[in-house]
Design an enzyme around this catalytic site. Structure first.
Site, PDB file in Angstrom:
ATOM      1  N   LYS A   1     -10.543  -4.865  21.059  1.00 18.75           N
ATOM      2  CA  LYS A   1     -11.880  -5.059  20.501  1.00 18.75           C
ATOM      3  C   LYS A   1     -11.797  -5.972  19.265  1.00 18.75           C
ATOM      4  O   LYS A   1     -12.543  -6.921  19.134  1.00 18.75           O
ATOM      5  CB  LYS A   1     -12.468  -3.696  20.144  1.00 18.75           C
ATOM      6  CG  LYS A   1     -13.872  -3.750  19.608  1.00 18.75           C
ATOM      7  CD  LYS A   1     -14.452  -2.354  19.426  1.00 18.75           C
ATOM      8  CE  LYS A   1     -15.752  -2.431  18.661  1.00 18.75           C
ATOM      9  NZ  LYS A   1     -16.353  -1.129  18.422  1.00 18.75           N
TER      10      LYS A   1
ATOM     11  N   GLU B   1       0.010  -3.505  17.391  1.00 22.43           N
ATOM     12  CA  GLU B   1       0.771  -3.256  18.624  1.00 22.43           C
ATOM     13  C   GLU B   1       0.399  -4.275  19.703  1.00 22.43           C
ATOM     14  O   GLU B   1       1.265  -4.872  20.351  1.00 22.43           O
ATOM     15  CB  GLU B   1       0.469  -1.844  19.164  1.00 22.43           C
ATOM     16  CG  GLU B   1       0.950  -0.711  18.291  1.00 22.43           C
ATOM     17  CD  GLU B   1      -0.074  -0.275  17.252  1.00 22.43           C
ATOM     18  OE1 GLU B   1      -0.935  -1.100  16.858  1.00 22.43           O
ATOM     19  OE2 GLU B   1      -0.008   0.889  16.813  1.00 22.43           O
TER      20      GLU B   1
ATOM     21  N   GLY C   1     -14.403   1.835  20.755  1.00 20.00           N
ATOM     22  CA  GLY C   1     -13.152   1.627  21.496  1.00 20.00           C
ATOM     23  C   GLY C   1     -12.916   2.678  22.579  1.00 20.00           C
ATOM     24  O   GLY C   1     -12.621   2.361  23.726  1.00 20.00           O
ATOM     25  N   ARG C   2     -13.086   3.955  22.222  1.00 18.85           N
ATOM     26  CA  ARG C   2     -12.759   5.018  23.194  1.00 18.85           C
ATOM     27  C   ARG C   2     -13.867   5.246  24.211  1.00 18.85           C
ATOM     28  O   ARG C   2     -13.760   6.112  25.063  1.00 18.85           O
ATOM     29  CB  ARG C   2     -12.372   6.301  22.462  1.00 18.85           C
ATOM     30  CG  ARG C   2     -13.354   6.762  21.408  1.00 18.85           C
ATOM     31  CD  ARG C   2     -12.768   7.857  20.518  1.00 18.85           C
ATOM     32  NE  ARG C   2     -13.662   8.175  19.416  1.00 18.85           N
ATOM     33  CZ  ARG C   2     -13.698   7.542  18.258  1.00 18.85           C
ATOM     34  NH1 ARG C   2     -12.886   6.505  18.052  1.00 18.85           N
ATOM     35  NH2 ARG C   2     -14.520   7.899  17.298  1.00 18.85           N
TER      36      ARG C   2
ATOM     37  N   GLU D   1     -10.110  11.849  18.503  1.00 23.35           N
ATOM     38  CA  GLU D   1     -10.439  10.742  17.593  1.00 23.35           C
ATOM     39  C   GLU D   1     -11.923  10.813  17.213  1.00 23.35           C
ATOM     40  O   GLU D   1     -12.319  10.373  16.141  1.00 23.35           O
ATOM     41  CB  GLU D   1     -10.102   9.389  18.241  1.00 23.35           C
ATOM     42  CG  GLU D   1      -9.977   8.262  17.229  1.00 23.35           C
ATOM     43  CD  GLU D   1      -9.394   6.977  17.796  1.00 23.35           C
ATOM     44  OE1 GLU D   1      -8.184   6.745  17.660  1.00 23.35           O
ATOM     45  OE2 GLU D   1     -10.154   6.185  18.382  1.00 23.35           O
TER      46      GLU D   1
ATOM     47  N   HIS E   1       4.314  25.485  36.437  1.00 31.00           N
ATOM     48  CA  HIS E   1       5.748  25.743  36.291  1.00 31.00           C
ATOM     49  C   HIS E   1       6.240  25.331  34.914  1.00 31.00           C
ATOM     50  O   HIS E   1       7.437  25.100  34.719  1.00 31.00           O
ATOM     51  CB  HIS E   1       6.515  25.001  37.392  1.00 31.00           C
ATOM     52  CG  HIS E   1       6.179  25.532  38.750  1.00 31.00           C
ATOM     53  ND1 HIS E   1       6.896  26.552  39.340  1.00 31.00           N
ATOM     54  CD2 HIS E   1       5.166  25.223  39.601  1.00 31.00           C
ATOM     55  CE1 HIS E   1       6.343  26.831  40.517  1.00 31.00           C
ATOM     56  NE2 HIS E   1       5.290  26.045  40.691  1.00 31.00           N
TER      57      HIS E   1
ATOM     58  N   LYS F   1      -1.760   3.056   9.371  1.00 27.66           N
ATOM     59  CA  LYS F   1      -1.622   1.615   9.683  1.00 27.66           C
ATOM     60  C   LYS F   1      -1.271   0.847   8.405  1.00 27.66           C
ATOM     61  O   LYS F   1      -0.381  -0.004   8.396  1.00 27.66           O
ATOM     62  CB  LYS F   1      -2.947   1.056  10.216  1.00 27.66           C
ATOM     63  CG  LYS F   1      -3.307   1.440  11.629  1.00 27.66           C
ATOM     64  CD  LYS F   1      -4.545   0.641  12.061  1.00 27.66           C
ATOM     65  CE  LYS F   1      -5.255   1.272  13.231  1.00 27.66           C
ATOM     66  NZ  LYS F   1      -6.536   0.655  13.554  1.00 27.66           N
TER      67      LYS F   1
HETATM   68  O1  F6P Z   1      -6.497   4.039  17.097  1.00 29.92           O
HETATM   69  C1  F6P Z   1      -7.524   3.406  16.428  1.00 29.92           C
HETATM   70  C2  F6P Z   1      -8.256   2.410  17.255  1.00 29.92           C
HETATM   71  O2  F6P Z   1      -9.145   1.738  16.409  1.00 29.92           O
HETATM   72  C3  F6P Z   1      -9.015   3.012  18.442  1.00 29.92           C
HETATM   73  O3  F6P Z   1     -10.225   3.553  18.108  1.00 29.92           O
HETATM   74  C4  F6P Z   1      -9.086   1.850  19.350  1.00 29.92           C
HETATM   75  O4  F6P Z   1      -9.409   2.270  20.630  1.00 29.92           O
HETATM   76  C5  F6P Z   1      -7.701   1.283  19.217  1.00 29.92           C
HETATM   77  O5  F6P Z   1      -7.393   1.450  17.850  1.00 29.92           O
HETATM   78  C6  F6P Z   1      -7.505  -0.139  19.658  1.00 29.92           C
HETATM   79  O6  F6P Z   1      -8.282  -1.054  18.935  1.00 29.92           O
HETATM   80  P1  F6P Z   1      -8.518  -2.511  19.462  1.00 29.92           P
HETATM   81  O7  F6P Z   1      -9.221  -2.462  20.763  1.00 29.92           O
HETATM   82  O8  F6P Z   1      -9.348  -3.175  18.399  1.00 29.92           O
HETATM   83  O9  F6P Z   1      -7.186  -3.183  19.614  1.00 29.92           O
END
Ligand code: F6P
Length: 539
Positions: free
Chosen positions: A207, A213, A268-269, A354, A385, A505
């Site tokens: 987003k 990452e 995002g979620r 979250e 199990h 972060k």
């Molecule tokens: O973990 C925090 C967060 O902001 C989530 O809410 C989001 O889904 C994720 O990081 C990834 O963010 P982006 O889509 O901006 O890379």
């Protein structure tokens, strides 16, 4: 949007009193032969919710519904669908329902802007892209069609599309789908092993297009591609972006014509219905993706219009509140009896925790009650199990959701009959247990009786689907999304921000130079300093 402290309601006090009365499921069922029918809801041909195995009676249910009324849930639902800026700390609306609007009708935000023209434009772009890639018209740097698609994203830009694409594996075409999320190089390296750069397409899903990452993985993937292609122009044929940030996408070198947009009103979620769903559409075809949207849309309509007492997300949300706030249950187990739903618990962990893992109310004051439960789970029968021992005989109260399709996509001998038998057996055994008297009547050795007693009275919902299809899955996910909304509204918290992920972060970026170079460690705590020293020693 309302801001009512639930502690100030009459219903909250009443629920506290009702929680003092012990209820047993065996008695509740014995007293009411109609219980299973009365405590069930159905979305025709899509989803049945049996909530009869919960530790409630009509008085508890009445008080829970009164809590919803007193905290203004109806107005909160109206504000959500009216596109109001209910995510106040980020100054955004929460409008992912527009992404799955299947009616030929506008969906205006509170300021009157109809978002549907832009939603439909991106859907059309996704449709054309799916046709090109799936049909072989979209080719890589040496003219061969795409065979492998690698989605690079994390959190909401990974968990949703990954969970759904696994759930809908029976619908996959020939493209092979891969998901890379962890910044641990092992994830990307292992995924790329055996892939041919000439026939691999990368989807960079972010987003913000700034997530550490995702960008680290995207840069490494581009290096891997360019090492084989030898020409930077290959990026355009092998990288597309799903993002709200066109400037950052262009800066990375992706042609913005190959960017699939979404908007700040998509959290995002809650984004799998947006362009973030592109890997799903590539895997199952665009029509399949539309069916996923239509299932979610059906649940949206139910949530928006059904009376509170016959509203699935409302009831699930209220039951969760009963356990969390009045019966002291710290967690909820998600137990899908369908191997294809194996990522559902992980997906719901982010969606629930979250969203509602908050301790400050909408006025910025500490809440005086518990909020989000801890969500965990595994597909049946593997969980049986593993941790079910604790569900049956441990000391915690753990409400569970059993999720079960009537039909399997894999009619292999009697596997599915056995799977279903296990699912039904577990919810029965948890609810009704096995008493000392029963064991004695079965002739059990007296000294073993205390160890073999199953106390029962462990509550559960059963969610029954005809089959896991794009449509029913869409409805199931939307059900949980709206449950989260209901609980956040009653807990009077902001469910759609996630400030709690920021500090870690920030600290990671401060620590990075201490690991890669000579960053100043003097302001760090003693534990972190000593761990850094040991790491340097062993590096
Ligand atoms: O973990 C925090 C967060 O902001 C989530 O809410 C989001 O889904 C994720 O990081 C990834 O963010 P982006 O889509 O901006 O890379």
């Amino acid at each position: 949007m309302n801001s009512v402290n639930p502690l100030d309601t009459r219903a909250w006090q009443q629920l506290g009193e009702l929680a003092q009365t012990e209820r047993t499921l065996a008695t509740l069922f014995a007293e009411d032969p109609q219980r299973a029918r009365r405590y069930s809801l159905e979305l025709a041909q899509c989803l049945k919710l049996d909530f009869s195995k919960n530790l409630i009676d009509d008085r508890v249910l009445g008080a829970l519904l009164a809590l919803a009324e007193e905290t203004g849930l109806r107005d909160n639902i109206k504000a959500l669908f009216a596109g109001e800026t209910i995510n106040r700390t980020e100054n955004r609306a929460v409008f992912h329902m527009a992404l799955r609007n299947r009616a030929e009708e506008p969906m205006p935000l509170a300021d009157g802007t109809d978002v549907m023209p832009q939603v439909r434009a991106v859907l059309a772009q996704m449709k054309a892209f799916c046709a090109a890639v799936r049909g072989g018209g979209w080719t890589g740097f040496n003219g061969r069609p795409i065979r492998d698609v690698v989605n690079i994203g994390i959190g909401g830009s990974d968990l949703g599309p990954y969970m759904v694409s696994e759930a809908l594996k029976p619908y996959h075409g020939e493209l092979r789908l891969h998901f890379v999320s962890n910044v641990d190089g092992a994830h990307l390296a292992q995924t790329l092993q055996g892939l041919d750069p000439a026939t691999t397409l990368f989807i960079v899903a972010s987003k913000t297009f700034t997530t550490q990452e995702t960008m680290t993985n995207a840069f490494s993937a581009r290096e891997w591609l360019l090492a084989a292609a030898g020409d930077t122009s290959a990026t355009a044929r092998h990288f597309v972006a799903l993002s709200t940030n066109a400037a950052k996408v262009a800066e990375f070198g992706i042609d913005t014509a190959n960017m699939f947009a979404f908007w700040e009103w998509v959290g995002g979620r809650f984004s799998l219905w947006s362009a973030i769903g592109l890997p799903v559409a590539l895997a199952i075809g665009f029509e399949g993706f539309e069916q996923l949207l239509s299932g979610a849309w059906e649940m949206d309509q139910h949530f928006k219009t059904a009376p509170l007492e016959a509203n699935m997300p409302v009831l699930l949300g209220l039951l969760g509140i009963w356990y969390r706030n009045f019966l002291n249950a710290p967690s909820e187990a998600i137990l899908p009896y369908d191997q294809c739903l194996h990522r559902l618990p992980a997906y719901l962990q982010q969606a629930v925790m979250e969203s509602n893992g908050k301790s400050v109310d909408r006025n910025g004051q500490p809440v005086g009650y518990h909020t989000s439960p801890i969500v965990w789970g595994e597909p049946g029968t593997n969980g049986q199990h593993s941790f079910y021992q604790l569900l049956h005989q441990g000391t915690h109260l753990i409400p569970a959701d059993f999720i079960m399709p009537a039909q399997s996509h894999y009619p292999l001998g009697d596997h599915h009959a056995k799977l279903i038998a296990n699912c039904l057996a577990q919810s029965r055994a948890l609810a009704f247990g096995q008493s000392e008297q029963e064991l004695r009547a079965q002739g059990e050795q007296p000294e073993l009786i205390p160890f073999k007693v199953h106390k029962g009275n462990s509550p559960s919902n059963t969610l029954l689907l005809p089959k896991v299809t794009p449509h029913t899955l869409g409805a199931l996910i939307a059900l949980y999304e709206h449950k989260i909304f209901v609980q956040g509204a009653i807990w009077n918290i902001f469910s759609f921000d996630q400030w709690g992920v920021e500090l870690g972060k920030k600290q990671a970026s401060v620590l990075l130079p201490c690991i890669t170079g000579d960053g100043d460690t003097s302001s760090l705590d003693a534990s972190t300093r000593s761990l850094l020293a040991q790491l340097k020693d062993w590096a």
